[in-house]
Write an enzyme that holds these catalytic residues in place. Structure first.
Site, short mmCIF file in Angstrom:
data_model
loop_
_atom_site.label_atom_id
_atom_site.label_comp_id
_atom_site.label_asym_id
_atom_site.label_seq_id
_atom_site.Cartn_x
_atom_site.Cartn_y
_atom_site.Cartn_z
CD GLU A 163 -35.92 1.74 32.14
OE1 GLU A 163 -36.86 2.55 32.27
OE2 GLU A 163 -35.45 1.38 31.05
CG ASP A 203 -44.68 7.27 38.24
OD1 ASP A 203 -44.80 7.26 37.00
OD2 ASP A 203 -43.58 7.15 38.82
CB CYS A 246 -40.20 8.91 37.22
SG CYS A 246 -38.74 8.06 36.56
#
Length: 277
Positions: free
Chosen positions: A84, A191, A184
């Site tokens: 992550e 993004d 996201c």
């Protein structure tokens, strides 16, 4: 619940400057693949995720800081996990006030920690400022779709937009666009990226391909899954026997950029740092 909901993503975090490998948070790829209808034991693509970090620093035994840009290559295999991104940033920042004997020590530490977390061998390359300048700015190959004169009014993911050219026959071409944007799935932050598509198969309608790529504009997914969706959608239109590569170069956030590559052929992409990166 999204697999990243329990991660540090979207939560207030304090930065620890002392080396802490436990900060790394792995996410299994398998639940997301299942959502895409992909069998992890029979992946329809070869792939790697290329990550670049521009905020890596540590202390030498004399107390002097060093800085480097770092390239990470994460393999995409049945059991490999995603690291992550926010946990990755927190982990890299934990090097800031930590003494390492030399650059080789830093390299070994990164490769070991990340390979354990990803459950696959992660390749790491440290670049000093001279090498970074020498590598310069790259450019995606092929024809850019962005100057096509098209009307667009679909901003939600719509795979049905993809079409073959009617009577267009067979084509081998490389196309790219800088208009890729998604969000996201945890924080909702945008993004931004550029995407290259190289294929050999029935000719794809370029205007509809551009509309399709723009339809990701309000879509919520991680970088890796957006690229896998594009690959799978194109493969369905082109046919299972096509040659296909999809490679996205996303803009950095918190000093990290993520660049997924998926292909019908094994290999490794060039780590092209684009102008916006």
């Amino acid at each position: 619940m999204h697999p990243a909901e329990q991660s540090p993503l979207g939560k207030s975090s304090s930065y620890n400057g002392i080396y802490t490998p436990s900060l790394l948070y792995p996410i299994s790829r398998q639940p997301i693949w299942q959502g895409l209808g992909v069998d992890p034991q029979q992946l329809p693509f070869h792939g790697v995720d290329v990550w670049n970090s521009y905020e890596v620093s540590w202390l030498t035994p004399s107390g002097k800081p060093e800085v480097a840009a770092v390239e990470f290559i994460f393999p995409v295999t049945a059991n490999a996990r995603i690291v992550e991104s926010k946990s990755f940033k927190l982990y890299l920042n934990s090097f800031n006030q930590t003494v390492f004997s030399d650059r080789a020590d830093v390299l070994r530490t990164l490769e070991s920690d990340l390979s354990v977390t990803a459950q696959a061998p992660v390749m790491v390359r440290l670049l000093n400022m001279g090498r970074l300048q020498q590598d310069g700015i790259g450019r995606l190959p092929g024809e850019c779709l962005d100057d096509l004169d098209v009307n667009i009014d679909v901003y939600e993911y719509t795979p049905a937009l993809l079409q073959r050219v009617s009577g267009g026959g067979w084509a081998r071409e490389t196309l790219h666009s800088h208009l890729l944007k998604s969000n996201c799935p945890v924080t909702g932050q945008p993004d931004w990226g550029s995407v290259m598509i190289s294929y050999a198969g029935p000719a794809i309608d370029k205007a509809e391909l551009l509309r399709y790529l723009v339809s990701f504009r309000q879509h919520a997914d991680f970088h890796e899954q957006c690229v896998e969706r594009i690959f799978l959608d194109l493969q369905r239109v082109l046919g299972a026997d096509c040659e296909l590569t999809v490679y996205a170069r996303y803009l950095r956030r918190g000093g990290l950029d993520i660049n997924p590559w998926r292909s019908t052929r094994p290999g490794m992409p060039d780590n092209l740092r684009l102008a916006r990166q």
